[in-house]
Design an enzyme around this catalytic site. Structure first.
Site, PDB file in Angstrom:
ATOM      1  N   LYS A 205       0.951  -1.151  -0.075  1.00 19.76           N
ATOM      2  CA  LYS A 205      -0.067  -0.024  -0.155  1.00 19.76           C
ATOM      3  C   LYS A 205       0.814   1.250  -0.103  1.00 19.76           C
ATOM      4  O   LYS A 205       2.099   1.298   0.629  1.00 19.76           O
ATOM      5  CB  LYS A 205      -0.936   0.100   1.424  1.00 19.76           C
ATOM      6  CG  LYS A 205      -1.846   1.033   1.344  1.00 19.76           C
ATOM      7  CD  LYS A 205      -2.930   0.586   2.729  1.00 19.76           C
ATOM      8  CE  LYS A 205      -4.119   1.714   2.969  1.00 19.76           C
ATOM      9  NZ  LYS A 205      -4.657   1.437   3.967  1.00 19.76           N
TER      10      LYS A 205
ATOM     11  N   SER B  28      -9.596   1.599   3.127  1.00 23.31           N
ATOM     12  CA  SER B  28      -8.644   2.247   2.300  1.00 23.31           C
ATOM     13  C   SER B  28      -7.848   1.306   1.445  1.00 23.31           C
ATOM     14  O   SER B  28      -7.288   1.670   0.422  1.00 23.31           O
ATOM     15  CB  SER B  28      -8.081   3.248   2.767  1.00 23.31           C
ATOM     16  OG  SER B  28      -7.264   2.677   3.983  1.00 23.31           O
TER      17      SER B  28
ATOM     18  N   SER C 241      -9.536  -0.829   7.206  1.00 19.38           N
ATOM     19  CA  SER C 241      -9.167  -0.795   5.849  1.00 19.38           C
ATOM     20  C   SER C 241      -8.386  -2.051   5.352  1.00 19.38           C
ATOM     21  O   SER C 241      -8.312  -1.892   3.938  1.00 19.38           O
ATOM     22  CB  SER C 241      -8.044   0.355   5.780  1.00 19.38           C
ATOM     23  OG  SER C 241      -8.834   1.477   5.665  1.00 19.38           O
TER      24      SER C 241
END
Ligand code: GLN
Length: 489
Positions: free
Chosen positions: A77, A152, A176
């Protein structure tokens, strides 16, 4: 159709035995990433760097180094710092940020022989539940490209679901890792707060953030955890306790375990097919010899308001550094105050600005007691709910989100509606307990065939138990089909 990635232990063994090279595995991942470019998964891919790193792994393997992840391609990420590789957090303000160091979790994976192929898209600064808050466009769900991959860590979940990489790292402040895992049909693990070093993770809510893996299989998540977990002098909140080998107990079954179904997690607002997935899974736990019973977490309805106060307060303080002077893209202005104002206005998106404002307001003199202090008291009550429940059960099983993947654009007009998507995940972060999402089945939802996952939560440091239960669910579930777009079949 793309061939599925083997289990990462087997993949690494085949690289160590020289049945295939790390260079080949990384090349495959890179080819798949370009084949699926339209999904918007990656913010940065550096082919030459990844292939160099792969060749270095091949050399180390030849020299006989111990490489438990030899040649395993991974995606990370883009709020995790990577040395000499851009790390944007999905934000304009960090568009040109190139960290001089690697996050501890990434360094540990690389030492073990894994190779980073790219940085994945995310909601700006990890604030969001759909990936639509990224400054660089939203990711599409590989199961239905009109739908959100969750957020996310949507890019990381989609990268695994589309079969590009077998492992991706995400971060989880309020769900997330788990919610995108559920939306994309992957495994996702949020470890206990303090299990994995946060060094090199760009902070959002420091008392809530954890790094964890998204994978195809529970066993792969267990393997990754053994490598990234454990004390780190660079993160004072990271536990120095020895990390048990969570891969050893995976096959242990669920005989004798006491599993709770929290009634507040199965009530109104939960899509019937999601509720059904949880009861199917609970039935297989009972068939495996577990005792399944209803439990109560009475303060659940306060989790969202408490989370959105604590998280925004911490965010407003953590993001103060992105002012165009200390960090971030600077807007040129004639005086300092205007430089700050313009840099932050131009560099930060609407949701991030909203949260900074909310957090700053809640922490300001005269409001602190009413908001932050009260939210922290509620946080204690929520933690106690879990402690009490774990006096009578070893783990909890619940949905991970009220519905399967929702449509892109469906919730963007109403931030509160978007916040409510986190209703089943934020409590684990407030309490610090671990959560594991395991795909359960495909369901028909609004005319689409979409995956549904179940969430397992346990006491702090109970990852081994959660992974064992998750492995049982996975083993007794049967294979799930791959998403229609490439993927694992
Ligand atoms: N969706 C939640 C939020 O917007 C959680 C985000 C996260 O876990 N990083 O805050």
């Amino acid at each position: 159709m793309t061939a599925p990635w083997p289990q990462i232990d087997a993949l690494a063994a085949s690289v160590r035995n020289r049945e295939r090279s790390a260079e080949e595995t990384v090349r495959t991942a890179l080819e798949r990433s370009s084949a699926h470019e339209d999904l918007g998964i990656f913010l940065h891919v550096d082919e030459a760097r990844a292939l160099d790193a792969a060749r270095a792994v091949d050399r180390r393997a030849l020299e006989g180094h111990d490489l438990p992840l030899a040649g395993v391609p991974i995606a990370v990420k883009d709020n995790l710092c990577t040395r000499e590789v851009p790390t944007t957090c999905g934000s304009r303000i960090l568009e040109n940020f190139i960290p001089p160091y690697d996050a501890t979790a990434i360094a540990r994976l690389q030492d073990a022989g894994a190779v980073v192929v790219g940085k994945t898209n995310l909601d700006e600064f990890a604030m969001g539940s759909s990936n639509e808050n990224s400054a660089f466009g939203s990711v599409k769900n590989p199961w239905d490209t009109t739908r959100a991959p969750g957020g996310s860590s949507g890019g990381s979940a989609a990268a695994v679901a589309a079969g590009i990489v077998p492992v991706a790292l995400g971060s989880d402040t309020g769900g997330s890792i788990r919610q995108p895992a559920a939306f994309c049909g992957t495994v996702g693990l949020k470890p206990t707060y303090g299990r994995v070093s946060r060094y090199g993770l760009v902070a959002f809510g420091s008392s809530l953030d954890q790094i964890g893996p998204l994978t195809n299989r529970v066993g792969d998540a267990a393997r990754v955890l053994t490598i990234i977990a454990g004390g780190d002098p660079r993160d004072a909140t990271c536990s120095n306790d020895p990390v048990p080998d969570v891969t050893e107990a995976l096959e242990g079954g669920v005989e004798g375990l006491r599993i709770g179904l929290p009634k507040e997690y199965l009530g109104e607002g939960i899509e019937p097919s999601v509720r059904e997935a949880v009861s199917d899974a609970a039935e297989r736990l009972a068939a495996g010899g577990a005792q399944v019973r209803e439990v109560s977490l009475p303060h659940t309805s306060y989790a969202i308001p408490a989370y959105y106060v604590v998280a925004t307060c911490e965010a407003s303080s953590n993001l103060a550094r992105f002012d165009g002077i200390h960090y971030g893209r600077r807007a040129v202005a004639s005086d300092l105050a205007t430089t700050y104002e313009r840099s932050r206005t131009e560099g930060l998106g609407a949701e991030v600005r909203r949260r900074i404002l909310l957090g700053t307001f809640a922490l300001s003199a005269g409001h602190y007691d009413a908001y932050y202090d009260r939210a922290m008291r509620v946080r204690t009550l929520i933690r106690r709910d879990f402690e009490l429940a774990f006096e009578s059960v070893d783990a909890l099983i619940s949905p991970a989100g009220p519905t399967p993947a929702f449509r892109l654009g469906e919730k963007t007009q109403d931030p509160l509606e978007m916040y409510l998507a986190d209703i089943l995940t934020v409590a684990a972060n407030l309490a610090g307990v671990p959560g594991l999402v395991v795909p359960e089945k495909l369901v028909e939802f609004e005319g689409a065939a979409l995956p549904v996952g179940v969430q397992l939560m346990g006491p702090m440091w109970s990852e081994a138990t959660l992974l064992r239960i998750g492995h049982h669910l996975e083993r007794t579930r049967g294979d799930l089909p791959a998403p229609p777009i490439g993927g694992r079949s």
